[in-house]
Design an enzyme around this catalytic site. Structure first.
Site, PDB file in Angstrom:
ATOM      1  N   ASP A  15      87.577  57.497  64.815  1.00 19.41           N
ATOM      2  CA  ASP A  15      86.512  58.126  64.041  1.00 19.41           C
ATOM      3  C   ASP A  15      86.459  59.598  64.434  1.00 19.41           C
ATOM      4  OD1 ASP A  15      84.148  58.159  62.278  1.00 19.41           O
ATOM      5  OD2 ASP A  15      83.047  58.555  64.119  1.00 19.41           O
ATOM      6  N   SER A  16      85.806  60.393  63.592  1.00 17.77           N
ATOM      7  CA  SER A  16      85.629  61.809  63.906  1.00 17.77           C
ATOM      8  C   SER A  16      84.721  62.003  65.113  1.00 17.77           C
ATOM      9  CB  SER A  16      85.033  62.535  62.700  1.00 17.77           C
ATOM     10  OG  SER A  16      83.776  61.974  62.360  1.00 17.77           O
ATOM     11  N   TYR A  47      83.890  66.187  60.900  1.00 17.23           N
ATOM     12  CA  TYR A  47      84.992  66.388  59.953  1.00 17.23           C
ATOM     13  C   TYR A  47      84.471  66.766  58.562  1.00 17.23           C
ATOM     14  CZ  TYR A  47      88.619  64.108  62.910  1.00 17.23           C
ATOM     15  OH  TYR A  47      89.522  63.776  63.894  1.00 17.23           O
ATOM     16  N   GLY A  48      83.239  66.381  58.257  1.00 17.08           N
ATOM     17  CA  GLY A  48      82.748  66.424  56.884  1.00 17.08           C
ATOM     18  C   GLY A  48      82.759  67.780  56.209  1.00 17.08           C
ATOM     19  N   CYS A  78      86.147  56.018  59.532  1.00 12.43           N
ATOM     20  CA  CYS A  78      85.487  57.273  59.176  1.00 12.43           C
ATOM     21  C   CYS A  78      85.716  57.474  57.695  1.00 12.43           C
ATOM     22  CB  CYS A  78      86.088  58.421  59.988  1.00 12.43           C
ATOM     23  SG  CYS A  78      85.547  60.075  59.487  1.00 12.43           S
ATOM     24  N   THR A  80      85.145  60.036  55.823  1.00 15.56           N
ATOM     25  CA  THR A  80      85.732  61.336  55.535  1.00 15.56           C
ATOM     26  C   THR A  80      87.232  61.322  55.782  1.00 15.56           C
ATOM     27  OG1 THR A  80      83.659  62.468  56.094  1.00 15.56           O
ATOM     28  CG2 THR A  80      85.673  63.779  56.145  1.00 15.56           C
ATOM     29  N   CYS A 189      78.928  57.072  55.373  1.00 13.46           N
ATOM     30  CA  CYS A 189      79.464  57.683  56.597  1.00 13.46           C
ATOM     31  C   CYS A 189      79.174  56.700  57.715  1.00 13.46           C
ATOM     32  CB  CYS A 189      78.792  59.031  56.871  1.00 13.46           C
ATOM     33  SG  CYS A 189      79.164  59.735  58.500  1.00 13.46           S
ATOM     34  N   THR A 190      80.157  56.454  58.579  1.00 12.40           N
ATOM     35  CA  THR A 190      79.974  55.407  59.591  1.00 12.40           C
ATOM     36  C   THR A 190      78.967  55.785  60.674  1.00 12.40           C
ATOM     37  OG1 THR A 190      81.957  56.195  60.762  1.00 12.40           O
ATOM     38  CG2 THR A 190      82.235  54.373  59.199  1.00 12.40           C
TER      39      THR A 190
END
Length: 262
Positions: A15-16, A47-48, A78, A80, A189-190
């Site tokens: 994930d980010s 990251y978004g 993630c 994104t 979004c997680t």
């Protein structure tokens, strides 16, 4: 890099930051005998707001790190990164099972036919072609409202899951929805499931909340089964925690997020 897949190898989850832990919880619950390596790229979060190419490069670097750990599959936990890099990474690593999450728009619209469905996600997720295809498929069956929430993942990264500041932040966005009730909300979004309770309270008791974690877990199980990569072990699985941030408390927060009730 030569990729050799072993049914006893771990599953990589990235994930980010730490939002993907909400997906990891579903994965570990559905596949309790599997071992996991979770990599949170908190040093590069969020990251978004990045470009598609930046997101791809960051995601690909994490996949490389996970492959060095001997993973037999990768879950991009993630939205994104999934939108910006999922298809490209599958083409680059055709032999590696890669499962990417997507916003749970389909189940939300099915559950709220003709209703008002709000998709909460990052700017990047909402601009990518993957979501555009979902929107085209379902937009005639409900009123679908896209609502980016830039800044919300940072609350989760700080472990701030219910505070006056968080509620004020969300209310600033939700005021534009106040003209009539929302029937369904998609947590695209997680990071967002960790503040599910607050989102649901602010949008009202009638709202139904959806996220893509459970569907992602089922898809991973199907992919592993079809490739004969499910572990044969009957022992409880383990989780190895990795994070690109040098701050040691990030690992402790990751473990805490894994155990809290959401």
């Amino acid at each position: 890099m030569e990729i050799r897949l072993d049914c006893d190898g771990p599953i990589g989850v990235m994930d980010s930051g730490m939002g993907g832990i909400s997906v990891l919880r579903e994965l570990a619950g559905l596949l309790p005998h599997e071992n996991f390596v979770f990599y949170g790229d908190s040093a590069n979060a969020p990251y978004g707001s990045r470009s598609t190419e930046e997101i791809y490069q960051l995601t690909e670097q994490v996949v490389q790190k996970l492959l060095k750990r001997g993973v037999k599959a990768v879950v991009i936990a993630c939205n994104t990164a999934s939108s910006a890099a999922g298809a490209r990474l599958r083409a680059e690593y055709p032999e590696l099972p890669i499962v990417a999450i997507e916003p749970a728009l389909k189940p939300a619209v099915i559950a709220c036919p003709g209703g008002r469905v709000v998709v909460l996600a990052t700017e990047a997720t909402l601009r990518e072609r993957k979501f555009a295809r979902l929107l085209t498929e379902w937009q005639g069956k409900a009123e679908i409202i896209k609502l980016p929430l830039p800044g919300l993942p940072e609350f989760v990264e700080r472990g701030e899951l219910d505070s006056p500041q968080l509620r004020e932040f969300l209310q600033g966005f939700f005021v534009q929805l106040a003209d009539r009730p929302v029937d369904g909300v998609v947590l695209g979004c997680t990071h967002y499931p960790f503040v599910r309770k607050v989102i649901a309270e602010l949008l009202g008791p009638q709202v139904k909340v959806f996220d893509g974690a459970a569907g992602t877990a089922r898809q991973l199980r199907r992919r592993l089964y079809s490739r004969r990569l499910l572990t044969t072990s009957q022992q409880p699985g383990s989780i190895q925690w990795l994070n690109s941030s040098p701050e040691p408390e990030m690992i402790e927060l990751s473990k805490k997020l894994f155990t809290i009730t959401i």
